[in-house]
Design a protein around this motif. Structure first.
Motif, PDB file in Angstrom:
ATOM      1  N   LEU A   1      32.998 -79.760  19.143  1.00  0.00           N
ATOM      2  CA  LEU A   1      31.634 -80.020  19.589  1.00  0.00           C
ATOM      3  C   LEU A   1      30.791 -78.755  19.539  1.00  0.00           C
ATOM      4  CD1 LEU A   1      32.345 -82.416  22.588  1.00  0.00           C
ATOM      5  CD2 LEU A   1      31.447 -83.017  20.333  1.00  0.00           C
ATOM      6  N   ALA A   2      31.378 -77.637  19.943  1.00  0.00           N
ATOM      7  CA  ALA A   2      30.637 -76.376  19.921  1.00  0.00           C
ATOM      8  C   ALA A   2      30.265 -75.998  18.502  1.00  0.00           C
ATOM      9  CB  ALA A   2      31.474 -75.265  20.566  1.00  0.00           C
ATOM     10  N   GLU A   3      31.221 -76.164  17.572  1.00  0.00           N
ATOM     11  CA  GLU A   3      30.957 -75.796  16.182  1.00  0.00           C
ATOM     12  C   GLU A   3      29.939 -76.713  15.549  1.00  0.00           C
ATOM     13  OE1 GLU A   3      30.782 -74.514  12.295  1.00  0.00           O
ATOM     14  OE2 GLU A   3      31.171 -73.557  14.227  1.00  0.00           O
ATOM     15  N   ARG A   4      30.053 -78.013  15.805  1.00  0.00           N
ATOM     16  CA  ARG A   4      29.118 -78.957  15.199  1.00  0.00           C
ATOM     17  C   ARG A   4      27.702 -78.689  15.698  1.00  0.00           C
ATOM     18  NH1 ARG A   4      29.456 -83.358  12.138  1.00  0.00           N
ATOM     19  NH2 ARG A   4      27.958 -85.048  12.386  1.00  0.00           N
ATOM     20  N   HIS A   5      27.571 -78.390  16.968  1.00  0.00           N
ATOM     21  CA  HIS A   5      26.249 -78.105  17.529  1.00  0.00           C
ATOM     22  C   HIS A   5      25.666 -76.828  16.923  1.00  0.00           C
ATOM     23  CE1 HIS A   5      23.026 -77.924  20.465  1.00  0.00           C
ATOM     24  NE2 HIS A   5      23.401 -76.687  20.758  1.00  0.00           N
ATOM     25  N   SER A   6      26.471 -75.760  16.851  1.00  0.00           N
ATOM     26  CA  SER A   6      25.961 -74.506  16.323  1.00  0.00           C
ATOM     27  C   SER A   6      25.645 -74.607  14.852  1.00  0.00           C
ATOM     28  CB  SER A   6      26.999 -73.375  16.546  1.00  0.00           C
ATOM     29  OG  SER A   6      28.199 -73.650  15.862  1.00  0.00           O
ATOM     30  N   SER A   7      26.395 -75.410  14.104  1.00  0.00           N
ATOM     31  CA  SER A   7      26.130 -75.600  12.678  1.00  0.00           C
ATOM     32  C   SER A   7      24.796 -76.284  12.473  1.00  0.00           C
ATOM     33  CB  SER A   7      27.229 -76.432  12.015  1.00  0.00           C
ATOM     34  OG  SER A   7      28.464 -75.758  12.079  1.00  0.00           O
TER      35      SER A   7
ATOM     36  N   VAL B   1      52.906 -68.167  13.615  1.00  0.00           N
ATOM     37  CA  VAL B   1      51.968 -68.951  14.414  1.00  0.00           C
ATOM     38  C   VAL B   1      51.360 -70.019  13.521  1.00  0.00           C
ATOM     39  CG1 VAL B   1      49.882 -68.912  15.842  1.00  0.00           C
ATOM     40  CG2 VAL B   1      51.437 -66.942  15.842  1.00  0.00           C
ATOM     41  N   GLU B   2      51.366 -71.266  13.995  1.00  0.00           N
ATOM     42  CA  GLU B   2      50.697 -72.338  13.268  1.00  0.00           C
ATOM     43  C   GLU B   2      49.282 -72.502  13.814  1.00  0.00           C
ATOM     44  OE1 GLU B   2      52.639 -76.001  12.370  1.00  0.00           O
ATOM     45  OE2 GLU B   2      54.640 -75.090  12.415  1.00  0.00           O
ATOM     46  N   HIS B   3      48.349 -72.699  12.884  1.00  0.00           N
ATOM     47  CA  HIS B   3      46.938 -72.828  13.232  1.00  0.00           C
ATOM     48  C   HIS B   3      46.382 -74.131  12.675  1.00  0.00           C
ATOM     49  CE1 HIS B   3      46.430 -68.448  14.233  1.00  0.00           C
ATOM     50  NE2 HIS B   3      47.423 -68.335  13.371  1.00  0.00           N
ATOM     51  N   LEU B   4      45.417 -74.682  13.397  1.00  0.00           N
ATOM     52  CA  LEU B   4      44.573 -75.750  12.883  1.00  0.00           C
ATOM     53  C   LEU B   4      43.272 -75.089  12.450  1.00  0.00           C
ATOM     54  CD1 LEU B   4      43.803 -78.791  12.535  1.00  0.00           C
ATOM     55  CD2 LEU B   4      43.010 -78.720  14.915  1.00  0.00           C
ATOM     56  N   ALA B   5      42.843 -75.318  11.214  1.00  0.00           N
ATOM     57  CA  ALA B   5      41.659 -74.629  10.695  1.00  0.00           C
ATOM     58  C   ALA B   5      40.685 -75.626  10.091  1.00  0.00           C
ATOM     59  CB  ALA B   5      42.064 -73.597   9.642  1.00  0.00           C
ATOM     60  N   TRP B   6      39.388 -75.286  10.169  1.00  0.00           N
ATOM     61  CA  TRP B   6      38.347 -76.130   9.583  1.00  0.00           C
ATOM     62  C   TRP B   6      37.139 -75.257   9.253  1.00  0.00           C
ATOM     63  CZ3 TRP B   6      39.823 -76.159  14.674  1.00  0.00           C
ATOM     64  CH2 TRP B   6      38.859 -75.862  15.633  1.00  0.00           C
ATOM     65  N   SER B   7      36.152 -75.821   8.621  1.00  0.00           N
ATOM     66  CA  SER B   7      35.020 -75.062   8.112  1.00  0.00           C
ATOM     67  C   SER B   7      34.188 -74.436   9.232  1.00  0.00           C
ATOM     68  CB  SER B   7      34.119 -75.963   7.258  1.00  0.00           C
ATOM     69  OG  SER B   7      32.939 -75.283   6.863  1.00  0.00           O
ATOM     70  N   ARG B   8      33.633 -73.261   8.942  1.00  0.00           N
ATOM     71  CA  ARG B   8      32.706 -72.621   9.877  1.00  0.00           C
ATOM     72  C   ARG B   8      31.357 -73.315   9.867  1.00  0.00           C
ATOM     73  NH1 ARG B   8      32.185 -66.579   8.193  1.00  0.00           N
ATOM     74  NH2 ARG B   8      30.674 -66.679   9.881  1.00  0.00           N
ATOM     75  N   PHE B   9      31.114 -74.131   8.869  1.00  0.00           N
ATOM     76  CA  PHE B   9      29.805 -74.756   8.732  1.00  0.00           C
ATOM     77  C   PHE B   9      29.902 -76.225   9.159  1.00  0.00           C
ATOM     78  CE2 PHE B   9      30.241 -71.272   5.697  1.00  0.00           C
ATOM     79  CZ  PHE B   9      29.287 -70.415   6.223  1.00  0.00           C
ATOM     80  N   SER B  10      28.962 -77.047   8.751  1.00  0.00           N
ATOM     81  CA  SER B  10      28.884 -78.409   9.266  1.00  0.00           C
ATOM     82  C   SER B  10      30.085 -79.235   8.841  1.00  0.00           C
ATOM     83  CB  SER B  10      27.594 -79.076   8.788  1.00  0.00           C
ATOM     84  OG  SER B  10      27.548 -79.121   7.378  1.00  0.00           O
ATOM     85  N   LEU B  11      30.480 -80.130   9.701  1.00  0.00           N
ATOM     86  CA  LEU B  11      31.633 -80.996   9.473  1.00  0.00           C
ATOM     87  C   LEU B  11      31.174 -82.412   9.137  1.00  0.00           C
ATOM     88  CD1 LEU B  11      33.710 -79.848  12.547  1.00  0.00           C
ATOM     89  CD2 LEU B  11      34.351 -79.442  10.169  1.00  0.00           C
ATOM     90  N   THR B  12      31.934 -83.087   8.299  1.00  0.00           N
ATOM     91  CA  THR B  12      31.664 -84.497   8.046  1.00  0.00           C
ATOM     92  C   THR B  12      32.056 -85.301   9.277  1.00  0.00           C
ATOM     93  OG1 THR B  12      33.865 -84.956   7.157  1.00  0.00           O
ATOM     94  CG2 THR B  12      32.192 -84.169   5.597  1.00  0.00           C
ATOM     95  N   PRO B  13      31.524 -86.505   9.432  1.00  0.00           N
ATOM     96  CA  PRO B  13      31.952 -87.342  10.555  1.00  0.00           C
ATOM     97  C   PRO B  13      33.469 -87.594  10.541  1.00  0.00           C
ATOM     98  CG  PRO B  13      29.921 -88.189   9.631  1.00  0.00           C
ATOM     99  CD  PRO B  13      30.377 -87.090   8.707  1.00  0.00           C
ATOM    100  N   ALA B  14      34.054 -87.751   9.358  1.00  0.00           N
ATOM    101  CA  ALA B  14      35.492 -87.989   9.276  1.00  0.00           C
ATOM    102  C   ALA B  14      36.273 -86.773   9.749  1.00  0.00           C
ATOM    103  CB  ALA B  14      35.887 -88.354   7.844  1.00  0.00           C
ATOM    104  N   ALA B  15      35.842 -85.573   9.344  1.00  0.00           N
ATOM    105  CA  ALA B  15      36.522 -84.359   9.782  1.00  0.00           C
ATOM    106  C   ALA B  15      36.381 -84.175  11.291  1.00  0.00           C
ATOM    107  CB  ALA B  15      35.956 -83.148   9.048  1.00  0.00           C
ATOM    108  N   SER B  16      35.211 -84.475  11.827  1.00  0.00           N
ATOM    109  CA  SER B  16      35.002 -84.389  13.268  1.00  0.00           C
ATOM    110  C   SER B  16      35.938 -85.333  14.014  1.00  0.00           C
ATOM    111  CB  SER B  16      33.547 -84.727  13.607  1.00  0.00           C
ATOM    112  OG  SER B  16      32.662 -83.811  13.006  1.00  0.00           O
ATOM    113  N   ALA B  17      36.061 -86.552  13.516  1.00  0.00           N
ATOM    114  CA  ALA B  17      36.928 -87.539  14.154  1.00  0.00           C
ATOM    115  C   ALA B  17      38.385 -87.106  14.076  1.00  0.00           C
ATOM    116  CB  ALA B  17      36.744 -88.905  13.494  1.00  0.00           C
TER     117      ALA B  17
END
Length: 304
Positions: free
Chosen positions: A293-299, A265-281
């Motif tokens: 959006l859910a992760e950025r808000h909860s962070s 299985v291939e996964h897309l993964a990113w930090s559990r904590f806050s994301l940079t604007p570039a990572a979000s984009a």
């Protein structure tokens, strides 16, 4: 302490040379050396041992580096967040990929992202999945494309599944299996294998499948690059098992379906904590807006 002084220290630490560090930072060596000496006086400790042939970090220098990197990252993040508030995405983005990524065309994706966000400095790292997960955790990688056995999920990071696949046997054109429509693990167990290093996610999925079938096998060649794996297979040194979606990229080899093949299985993964604007984009660009959006808000709520 000034940010430029910290940049100079990191450049020397990464190049092991005041000369090369000055070239990287586009300053004359005397100016760089002077600023580092100033910083050392302020800190009350030498950061580097210097000889005519070598530059290396002192214990104080080793202790200084982690916080120094965090300081520069925070400064860059502050600039990027201000720009994002004004509607501009900038900063730095480091993407990690496994050698056999197939769920997404990474070069085309990076090219499209860079064209859309020209003020983002984009970098790429190719590593094993388990290494990329750790690099996401420590902040050296922002987003990564992973490949894991179907029984595993990325731990300690946010992720979403991108694609399911099964492994196929990869053999040389003259191999006895090359003309077979399909084989099973029992038949393959008598072959010599080319595979990824023991303990890596790319290897574990095959090891688990053979073990579950009560079979052993000989892995004579351990390599980290799938294209080099294919070169060894072409020479008849062994066979391999690789994801079926990846193998069309290989030339000079034959693929054979495996009836009881392990799944990947291939996964897309990113930090559990806050994301940079570039990572979000970037996450939005590859189709993960809801999770993003859910992760950025909860962070942001956790940080408050």
């Amino acid at each position: 302490m000034e940010l430029q002084q910290i940049r100079y220290v990191l450049a020397v630490a990464e190049t092991n040379s005041f000369t090369r560090a000055a070239e990287r930072c586009l300053v004359v060596q005397s100016a760089l050396s002077h600023q580092i000496a100033r910083l050392e006086r302020e800190l009350g400790a030498r950061l580097f041992d210097r000889t005519s042939r070598m530059v290396r970090l002192t214990p104080a220098g080793e202790a200084f580096l982690p916080a120094a990197r965090q300081c520069l990252d925070a400064a860059e993040r502050a600039v990027a967040e201000v720009a994002a508030a004004a509607g501009e995405v900038r900063g730095r983005l480091t993407v990690g990929v496994i050698p056999t990524v197939a769920a997404i065309d990474v070069p085309a994706t990076l090219d499209g992202f860079r064209r859309k966000y020209p003020n983002v400095r984009v970098g790429l790292r190719v590593c094993a999945s388990e290494d990329l997960v750790e690099q996401i955790k420590d902040g050296t990688v922002d987003v990564a494309f992973l490949g894991l056995p179907a029984t595993a999920r990325p731990q300690g990071v946010r992720s979403r599944e991108l694609a399911h696949d099964r492994l196929v046997a990869v053999v040389a054109p003259g191999h006895p299996l090359a003309g077979e429509p399909h084989v099973d693990l029992h038949r393959l167990s008598s072959e010599v294998f080319v595979d990824f290093p023991a303990g890596t996610a790319g290897r574990i999925q095959s090891d688990q499948a053979f073990a579950a079938a009560g079979l052993g096998r000989e892995v004579a060649f351990e390599v980290t690059a799938a294209d080099f794996m294919a070169q060894l297979v072409r020479q008849g040194l062994g066979i391999a098992m690789l994801p079926s979606a990846y193998t069309p990229q290989l030339t000079g080899v034959i693929t054979v379906q495996v009836s009881d093949a392990p799944a990947r299985v291939e996964h897309l993964a990113w930090s559990r904590f806050s994301l940079t604007p570039a990572a979000s984009a970037f996450l939005a660009a590859v189709g993960a807006p809801a999770e993003l959006l859910a992760e950025r808000h909860s962070s942001e709520e956790r940080q408050e």
